[in-house]
Design a protein around this motif. Structure first.
Motif, PDB file in Angstrom:
ATOM      1  N   SER A   1      -3.404  -4.818 131.590  1.00  0.00           N
ATOM      2  CA  SER A   1      -3.023  -3.660 130.788  1.00  0.00           C
ATOM      3  C   SER A   1      -4.217  -3.066 130.046  1.00  0.00           C
ATOM      4  O   SER A   1      -4.395  -1.840 129.995  1.00  0.00           O
ATOM      5  CB  SER A   1      -1.936  -4.065 129.780  1.00  0.00           C
ATOM      6  N   MET A   2      -5.059  -3.923 129.471  1.00  0.00           N
ATOM      7  CA  MET A   2      -6.246  -3.432 128.769  1.00  0.00           C
ATOM      8  C   MET A   2      -7.212  -2.744 129.733  1.00  0.00           C
ATOM      9  O   MET A   2      -7.803  -1.708 129.409  1.00  0.00           O
ATOM     10  CB  MET A   2      -6.938  -4.581 128.040  1.00  0.00           C
ATOM     11  N   THR A   3      -7.367  -3.316 130.929  1.00  0.00           N
ATOM     12  CA  THR A   3      -8.252  -2.718 131.921  1.00  0.00           C
ATOM     13  C   THR A   3      -7.714  -1.380 132.399  1.00  0.00           C
ATOM     14  O   THR A   3      -8.467  -0.417 132.571  1.00  0.00           O
ATOM     15  CB  THR A   3      -8.439  -3.674 133.114  1.00  0.00           C
ATOM     16  N   ALA A   4      -6.404  -1.308 132.601  1.00  0.00           N
ATOM     17  CA  ALA A   4      -5.788  -0.051 133.008  1.00  0.00           C
ATOM     18  C   ALA A   4      -6.003   1.027 131.943  1.00  0.00           C
ATOM     19  O   ALA A   4      -6.309   2.188 132.255  1.00  0.00           O
ATOM     20  CB  ALA A   4      -4.298  -0.258 133.267  1.00  0.00           C
ATOM     21  N   ASP A   5      -5.857   0.659 130.678  1.00  0.00           N
ATOM     22  CA  ASP A   5      -6.084   1.610 129.593  1.00  0.00           C
ATOM     23  C   ASP A   5      -7.526   2.099 129.595  1.00  0.00           C
ATOM     24  O   ASP A   5      -7.799   3.291 129.423  1.00  0.00           O
ATOM     25  CB  ASP A   5      -5.748   0.943 128.261  1.00  0.00           C
ATOM     26  N   LEU A   6      -8.461   1.176 129.799  1.00  0.00           N
ATOM     27  CA  LEU A   6      -9.883   1.527 129.837  1.00  0.00           C
ATOM     28  C   LEU A   6     -10.180   2.511 130.961  1.00  0.00           C
ATOM     29  O   LEU A   6     -11.008   3.417 130.805  1.00  0.00           O
ATOM     30  CB  LEU A   6     -10.719   0.257 130.026  1.00  0.00           C
ATOM     31  N   LEU A   7      -9.493   2.351 132.100  1.00  0.00           N
ATOM     32  CA  LEU A   7      -9.796   3.137 133.293  1.00  0.00           C
ATOM     33  C   LEU A   7      -8.799   4.272 133.516  1.00  0.00           C
ATOM     34  O   LEU A   7      -8.561   4.691 134.653  1.00  0.00           O
ATOM     35  CB  LEU A   7      -9.848   2.215 134.515  1.00  0.00           C
ATOM     36  N   GLY A   8      -8.247   4.779 132.433  1.00  0.00           N
ATOM     37  CA  GLY A   8      -7.452   6.004 132.507  1.00  0.00           C
ATOM     38  C   GLY A   8      -6.067   5.852 133.058  1.00  0.00           C
ATOM     39  O   GLY A   8      -5.425   6.838 133.437  1.00  0.00           O
ATOM     40  N   GLY A   9      -5.570   4.632 133.122  1.00  0.00           N
ATOM     41  CA  GLY A   9      -4.226   4.419 133.644  1.00  0.00           C
ATOM     42  C   GLY A   9      -3.160   4.815 132.636  1.00  0.00           C
ATOM     43  O   GLY A   9      -3.405   4.883 131.430  1.00  0.00           O
ATOM     44  N   GLY A  10      -1.952   5.042 133.159  1.00  0.00           N
ATOM     45  CA  GLY A  10      -0.821   5.391 132.316  1.00  0.00           C
ATOM     46  C   GLY A  10       0.226   4.299 132.314  1.00  0.00           C
ATOM     47  O   GLY A  10      -0.032   3.162 132.731  1.00  0.00           O
ATOM     48  N   GLY A  11       1.413   4.643 131.884  1.00  0.00           N
ATOM     49  CA  GLY A  11       2.492   3.674 131.788  1.00  0.00           C
ATOM     50  C   GLY A  11       2.918   3.100 133.121  1.00  0.00           C
ATOM     51  O   GLY A  11       3.502   2.012 133.178  1.00  0.00           O
ATOM     52  N   GLU A  12       2.638   3.826 134.215  1.00  0.00           N
ATOM     53  CA  GLU A  12       3.037   3.361 135.542  1.00  0.00           C
ATOM     54  C   GLU A  12       1.964   2.521 136.223  1.00  0.00           C
ATOM     55  O   GLU A  12       2.193   1.961 137.304  1.00  0.00           O
ATOM     56  CB  GLU A  12       3.375   4.572 136.427  1.00  0.00           C
ATOM     57  N   THR A  13       0.777   2.430 135.630  1.00  0.00           N
ATOM     58  CA  THR A  13      -0.320   1.702 136.254  1.00  0.00           C
ATOM     59  C   THR A  13      -0.050   0.200 136.243  1.00  0.00           C
ATOM     60  O   THR A  13       0.347  -0.351 135.218  1.00  0.00           O
ATOM     61  CB  THR A  13      -1.645   1.988 135.531  1.00  0.00           C
TER      62      THR A  13
END
Length: 445
Positions: free
Chosen positions: A83-95
């Motif tokens: 989740s932290m990596t997804a946030d760092l790389l521009g991911g959203g709630g569906e990532t």
């Protein structure tokens, strides 16, 4: 031909101290990365980080990530790392995503997912193809070999970028995946991700960004004001991303993350079997047993450094990189290849035998990475190199003097090996030699 020497299984055990002393002796023969004399393989963020990851790894060294029901701690930590990596790389709630053992496994998973996705929605494809730059990591060609996919290579521009005009021409009805790197390992150059993503959208194919090198460096360079172009889920058309925690994430080996824009696509990554006598079996990635220590160490370092800590490390690493690049470029006969944007780059020369220079440097205790097509020396910079740059530049100058003064003395080592491969009209002829070399590395002879 290498001969196997049989090593007998120990009949009795040894004392703990004797074992640990022997391990220390063995370690003494390894590349010296702590003192900044190694230009690859180990990404060192400082002793405070190493001490933390060692302790975190030890706490969970016996736990097994195979069954998240048995170890909810590992499940929570992996979920939070993803989740932290997804946030760092521009991911959203569906990532969504998973941790893996390293960049190779992340890439294997991304390619396998694309293949199985294509099987589900485009069953007419009999021979799937993957379009990727020639500089893409060999893990992609490994995946192509493992999963029966044809690898179609994009040539490079003079700046070592994937050629966009050729990219469009190479995509056809059998293409199941397009790949770009941020950055590519050989030269540290970022592929034109936004343009490639647009092509993927036009052809309705998945697009994977390999950010194994840059995933935990580029966002923080951008945060401190460097002109880094978007390369992640902020770019429409990017379907999946690989990012290594054990590179510039400074986690213990081996730890990486593979991310997907949405779970419906990731479903094709999983393997499940319901008719095994041993019970219901479901595995998200290639590995079955997964070391809990690697998960815990990654979780620990992300929480320890945070955005401020990673930004500080990115800034100081960039300053060391600039100092090294400027010093190398000032040496007559050397030049930087392309336009690298972070702390990985390559040095080329039309005048010098770089392989001989590398051999001479290794005789002085430096571990060098050699490349070819074109011949170059590869550099990966970390905090460990802060105090070693000046000594290295001095030794480079001395090595060049030695090589140019006595070229006949350098006919063995990497000079001979790369020279032999470079002289072959068909590079595939080197495959047998390379296989024999790999075989010899794990034989007692």
């Amino acid at each position: 031909m290498f001969t196997m020497v049989q090593l007998q299984f120990p009949t009795t055990g040894k004392a703990k101290k004797e074992i640990l002393d022997q391990l220390q002796d063995l370690r003494g023969q390894d590349a010296n990365w702590r003192d900044g004399r190694t230009w690859s393989l180990v990404y060192y963020g400082g002793e405070d980080i190493s001490d933390l990851t060692r302790q975190a790894y030890q706490l969970f060294s016996q736990e097994n990530g195979l069954n998240p029901g048995a170890f909810p701690s590992l499940r929570q930590m992996e979920t939070e790392v993803v989740s932290m990596t997804a946030d760092l790389l521009g991911g959203g709630g569906e990532t969504v995503g998973n941790m893996t053992s390293g960049g190779t496994e992340s890439i294997l998973m991304a390619v396998k997912t694309a293949r199985d996705y294509a099987r589900a929605i485009r069953p007419e494809i009999r021979q799937p193809e993957m379009v990727l730059p020639v500089t893409a990591h060999p893990a992609f060609s490994k995946a192509a070999a493992y999963f029966d996919i044809k690898a179609v290579y994009i040539p490079l521009t003079e700046e070592y970028l994937a050629d966009i005009s050729m990219t469009k021409e190479l995509i056809n009805a059998n293409t199941i995946l397009l790949v770009g790197s941020a950055p590519a390992y050989p030269h540290g150059v970022m592929d034109p991700i936004e343009e490639m993503a647009s092509i993927a959208i036009d052809h309705q194919i998945p697009f994977h960004v390999d950010a194994c090198l840059g995933g935990f460096m580029l966002p923080f360079l951008k945060k401190i004001g460097e002109p880094v172009p978007d390369f992640d889920f902020r770019v429409p058309g990017v379907t999946s991303i690989s990012a290594d925690l054990h590179k510039y994430g400074y986690a213990s080996k081996g730890a990486s993350v593979v991310l997907y824009r949405e779970d419906a696509y990731r479903q094709h990554q999983f393997y499940v079997r319901s008719d095994w006598p041993g019970g219901l079996f479901a595995s998200p990635t290639m590995a079955g047993t997964r070391p809990g220590g690697a998960i815990a160490a990654a979780w620990a370092v992300l929480n320890y450094l945070g955005q401020d800590g990673y930004s500080r490390l990115a800034d100081s690493t960039l300053q060391i990189t600039r100092r090294l690049k400027e010093a190398l470029a000032a040496i007559p006969g050397l030049h930087i290849l392309g336009n690298p944007q972070m702390s990985v780059f390559a040095v080329g020369s039309e005048e010098l035998n770089l392989y001989a220079v590398a051999d001479e440097l290794e005789s002085k205790g430096w571990h060098m990475d050699r490349q070819h097509l074109p011949p170059s020396l590869h550099f990966m910079v970390t905090q460990a190199h802060r105090e070693s740059v000046d000594a290295f530049i001095h030794d480079v100058q001395k090595a060049i003097e030695a090589v140019t003064g006595h070229p006949e003395a350098y006919s063995e080592g990497s000079t001979a090996m790369y020279g032999m491969v470079g002289s072959l009209p068909d590079k595939s002829l080197a495959h047998g030699f390379m296989r024999d070399y790999l075989s010899s590395m794990t034989r007692k002879h």
